[in-house]
Design a protein around this motif. Structure first.
Motif, short mmCIF file in Angstrom:
data_model
loop_
_atom_site.label_atom_id
_atom_site.label_comp_id
_atom_site.label_asym_id
_atom_site.label_seq_id
_atom_site.Cartn_x
_atom_site.Cartn_y
_atom_site.Cartn_z
N LYS A 249 9.22 33.37 -5.20
CA LYS A 249 9.43 32.90 -6.58
C LYS A 249 10.92 32.82 -6.89
N ALA A 250 11.66 33.82 -6.43
CA ALA A 250 13.11 33.83 -6.64
C ALA A 250 13.78 32.66 -5.94
N ILE A 251 13.27 32.33 -4.74
CA ILE A 251 13.82 31.20 -3.98
C ILE A 251 13.60 29.89 -4.73
N GLU A 252 12.40 29.71 -5.28
CA GLU A 252 12.10 28.48 -6.02
C GLU A 252 12.99 28.34 -7.25
N ILE A 253 13.19 29.47 -7.94
CA ILE A 253 14.07 29.45 -9.12
C ILE A 253 15.49 29.09 -8.71
N ALA A 254 15.94 29.70 -7.59
CA ALA A 254 17.30 29.43 -7.11
C ALA A 254 17.49 27.96 -6.78
N LYS A 255 16.48 27.34 -6.14
CA LYS A 255 16.57 25.93 -5.80
C LYS A 255 16.75 25.06 -7.05
N LYS A 268 23.05 36.43 -8.84
CA LYS A 268 22.97 37.47 -9.86
C LYS A 268 21.66 37.38 -10.66
N ARG A 269 21.24 36.16 -10.98
CA ARG A 269 20.06 35.97 -11.83
C ARG A 269 18.74 36.11 -11.08
#
Length: 286
Positions: A249-255, A268-269
């Motif tokens: 989930k963090a990876i998708e948000i980062a993308k 950071k986020r």
């Protein structure tokens, strides 16, 4: 002691303790003159009276003598030695009745950090009862705990001596109260990767602290022990799956943020590392 832990009713712990102590020298207690331990013995022996008494831990040594190992936090030396005399009579009587043998008995008393000196003999005319005192006030429990903690967290195997010392840590000198130290030590033991050693240590701690440990906490530990290896593995896999889902989930948000925020801010986020975000940026041609 009627409400304590009976190892007749706790076969897993009894078996684990037997494996832990078998062939162990007692040097960690300063008992250099005794033979090695052959096996752990049941510690309940009925008398002619209707009540039933039990010692803390009972061992058969390599020379077929008996080691009676007791844990005490008080200085009631007369009352305690009368108690040991009663235990010794019951042991002698049981073996003589069953095997027509009189076995030599060694009595070792491990005193918790509250006790700074001990009397080792009780004279009563022609009757003399002797014990060997081990004073844990002379041990720095916090220093021993942290040294062993470092090895466990680094996944380094413990020596036999370190295993025995970890069991006794809650009874040594510490800046923490006894119950807190019991809980810290058992929680540390749960981090031991080798499952037999893990159970050996927990069983040993429960035995050594039987007179002092909070009963509600004992129930929690016993419930944890009852979990099978399969269940524990399932729980671990479930936790790992949750962590992996969170990571994805963090990876998708980062993308989605790569077009609007700098890499260090995205890290950071999302909780990802700067390197992980940078790799994502390369993959997406950013």
């Amino acid at each position: 002691m009627a409400g304590g832990i009976s190892y007749h009713a706790k076969d897993v712990l009894f078996k684990s303790l037997s494996e832990l102590y078998q062939n162990q020298a007692l040097d960690v207690y300063g008992l250099h003159g005794l033979p090695k331990i052959k096996t752990l013995l049941p510690n309940e022996y009925p008398a002619v009276r209707a009540d039933e008494k039990r010692s803390d831990t009972l061992f058969l040594l390599e020379d077929d003598s008996i080691l009676l190992l007791e844990y005490e936090s008080n200085q009631r030396f007369i009352e305690n030695h009368l108690k040991y005399l009663d235990y010794a009579y019951r042991i002698l009587h049981t073996y003589y009745r069953q095997q027509k043998q009189i076995r030599p008995i060694h009595i070792v008393v491990i005193y918790t950090s509250e006790v700074t000196s001990a009397h080792e003999q009780l004279h009563a005319g022609d009757v003399l009862i002797s014990s060997k005192a081990v004073l844990l006030c002379e041990y720095n429990g916090d220093a021993i705990f942290h040294a062993i903690e470092e090895k466990i967290l680094n996944n380094e195997p413990l020596t036999a001596e370190e295993t025995m010392k970890l069991i006794l840590v809650p009874l040594m000198n510490s800046r923490f109260d006894r119950q807190t130290m019991i809980e810290k030590t058992i929680e540390l033991a749960k981090e031991i990767r080798d499952e037999p050693t893990q159970l050996h240590v927990i069983a040993g701690i429960l035995t050594a602290t039987d007179k002092f440990i909070d009963e509600e906490y004992v129930k929690k530990v016993k419930e944890w022990i009852k979990m099978t290896k399969v269940i524990r593995l399932f729980e671990q896999e479930k936790e790992e799956a949750v962590k992996e889902a969170e990571k994805q989930k963090a990876i998708e948000i980062a993308k989605n943020l790569l077009d609007v925020l700098p890499i260090h801010e995205i890290a950071k986020r999302t909780g990802l590392t700067v390197a992980e975000v940078a790799d994502l940026a390369k993959e997406m041609g950013k």
